[in-house]
Design an enzyme around this catalytic site. Structure first.
Site, PDB file in Angstrom:
ATOM      1  N   LYS A  71      35.542  38.488  33.330  1.00 42.18           N
ATOM      2  CA  LYS A  71      36.333  39.006  34.091  1.00 42.18           C
ATOM      3  C   LYS A  71      36.410  40.787  34.490  1.00 42.18           C
ATOM      4  O   LYS A  71      36.801  41.213  35.199  1.00 42.18           O
ATOM      5  CB  LYS A  71      37.479  37.475  33.786  1.00 42.18           C
ATOM      6  CG  LYS A  71      37.233  37.233  34.595  1.00 42.18           C
ATOM      7  CD  LYS A  71      39.169  35.916  34.917  1.00 42.18           C
ATOM      8  CE  LYS A  71      38.907  34.803  35.248  1.00 42.18           C
ATOM      9  NZ  LYS A  71      39.989  34.003  35.320  1.00 42.18           N
ATOM     10  N   ASP A 107      43.770  34.677  40.705  1.00 34.40           N
ATOM     11  CA  ASP A 107      44.587  34.074  39.764  1.00 34.40           C
ATOM     12  C   ASP A 107      45.363  33.224  40.272  1.00 34.40           C
ATOM     13  O   ASP A 107      46.534  32.599  40.185  1.00 34.40           O
ATOM     14  CB  ASP A 107      43.623  34.085  38.868  1.00 34.40           C
ATOM     15  CG  ASP A 107      42.555  34.091  38.145  1.00 34.40           C
ATOM     16  OD1 ASP A 107      41.651  33.054  38.700  1.00 34.40           O
ATOM     17  OD2 ASP A 107      42.677  34.525  37.258  1.00 34.40           O
TER      18      ASP A 107
END
Ligand code: ATR
Length: 289
Positions: A71, A107
Site C-alpha cells: 500500500k 479504507d
C-alpha cells in the site's frame, strides 16, 4: 459471467493473497449489474511490484486494489494521488484512466460509511480508536473532520502521538494520542460514544483476545471492530452482551470495496449483494477450519 474481447480487467495485488475476499465481492457486484468486468487476484512479491504496475499499464488493466505489503510502496509508481493518499502515504485503489494511474485510499471512507449506513452518526461525538497502524490512520483521517473528540491509543505510544500530531496539523487540536494502557482505555470509555478496534487483536486464530475488558462496555456505546475473521470477534460478542450497538469488520470491508467499485465503474455499488457474497465466503471458510 461471459468473458468477451471487451471485458475490463480489475484485480487485487498483495502477498499473501490466496485468502482475499475481494474477487468474490467484486465479481458478485459486476455480475449483479451485468457489467462486462472481471476481477482476479494476483500474488505480487515486493520485488515484483514495479513490474506489476508496468504490467497494469502495458495490459491496460482497468483497476486494482492494493493490499499488504504494497500500500505504501505502490504510490511512487502512480501518476496522480488524491489528498487522502497524500496524507496517509498509502493507496489501496488504482484507476487506470487512458494510461494514467490515479491512486485512492478507500479504507477510511469504508469505515465512515460502515458507521453511517448502520445508523451511527459521528458529528460532535467522542471516538476512542485503538491502534495507530495503517488502518487506524485511514480511519482517523476520515473521521477527524466530523467528530468532536478523538483519542488514539496504541501499544507503541509514540505512534499514537505522532498520528495525533499529524492530524492536528490538518484539523486543529481535538485529537490526542497515548499509550494503550488498561487505565487509559477504562477512563476514555467512560464518556466515549464510539469505540473502534483498529488493531489485529482478536483475529483468527487468537479469537479469545480483546483489548477491552467486557465490564467496561455499556449500552450507549457503538463498537466497530475492523477484524472480520471471525465475523463476530470477542470484542463484538462482549459489546453485544453489554447492549452496545456493534458494527462488524465485514461492514468496513464491503463499504471499502464498494467505494473502489464506484471508482472503477462509475456505478452505485450493490452493497447488499457484496455483503452477502462476503458473508457466504467467510462462512464457508469457517466451515473448513
Ligand atoms: P494495519 O495496516 O492493519 O493497520 P499495521 O499497520 O501493522 O496493520 O498495524 C497494526 C496495529 O495493531 C498497530 O496499531 C499495532 O500496535 P503497535 O503499533 O504497537 O505494534 C496493533 N497491534 C497488533 N498486535 C497487537 C497487540 N497484541 N496488542 C496491541 N496492539 C496490537
Amino acid at each position: 459471467m461471459v468473458i468477451s474481447g471487451k471485458t475490463r480487467v480489475c484485480g487485487v495485488i498483495g502477498d499473501p493473497i490466496a485468502h482475499t475476499l475481494s474477487p468474490t465481492i467484486q465479481n458478485a457486484a459486476f455480475n449483479h449489474l451485468k457489467l462486462d468486468f472481471v476481477f482476479l487476484a494476483f500474488r505480487v512479491k515486493p520485488a515484483d511490484l514495479e513490474n506489476a504496475i508496468r504490467g497494469m499499464r502495458g495490459l491496460g488493466i482497468h483497476g486494482l486494489n492494493v493490499t499488504m505489503p504494497h500500500k505504501s510502496a505502490v504510490i511512487k509508481y502512480l501518476d496522480q494521488l488524491d489528498s487522502t493518499v497524500q496524507f496517509l502515504g498509502s493507496a489501496n485503489t488504482i484507476l487506470n484512466r487512458d494510461g494514467k494511474l490515479f491512486g485512492f485510499n478507500t479504507d477510511g471512507i469504508g469505515a465512515l460509511k460502515a458507521l453511517q449506513e448502520n445508523g451511527v452518526a459521528l458529528y460532535d461525538k467522542k471516538v476512542l480508536l485503538l491502534g495507530a497502524g495503517g488502518a487506524a490512520k485511514a480511519i482517523a483521517f476520515a473521521f477527524a473532520e466530523e467528530i468532536g473528540e478523538l483519542v488514539i491509543l496504541n501499544r507503541a505510544a509514540e505512534k499514537a502521538a505522532e498520528l495525533a500530531a499529524a492530524l492536528n496539523r490538518v484539523f486543529g487540536t481535538k485529537i490526542v494520542g497515548g499509550a494503550l494502557s488498561q487505565s487509559a482505555v477504562q477512563q476514555n470509555l467512560q464518556d466515549a460514544d464510539i469505540l473502534v478496534n483498529a488493531t489485529s487483536v482478536g483475529m483468527h486464530p487468537n479469537v479469545n483476545q480483546s483489548l477491552v475488558p467486557a465490564q467496561w462496555l455499556k449500552p450507549d456505546l457503538a463498537v466497530m471492530d475492523i477484524v472480520y475473521n471471525p465475523v463476530e470477534t470477542k470484542l463484538a460478542k462482549d459489546a453485544k452482551a453489554a447492549g452496545a450497538k456493534v458494527i462488524s469488520g465485514v461492514e468496513m470491508l464491503i463499504h471499502q470495496g464498494a467505494a473502489s467499485f464506484e471508482i472503477w465503474t462509475g456505478c452505485p455499488a450493490p452493497v447488499e449483494v457484496m455483503r452477502q457474497a462476503a458473508l457466504s465466503q467467510l462462512s464457508s471458510a469457517g466451515a473448513e477450519k
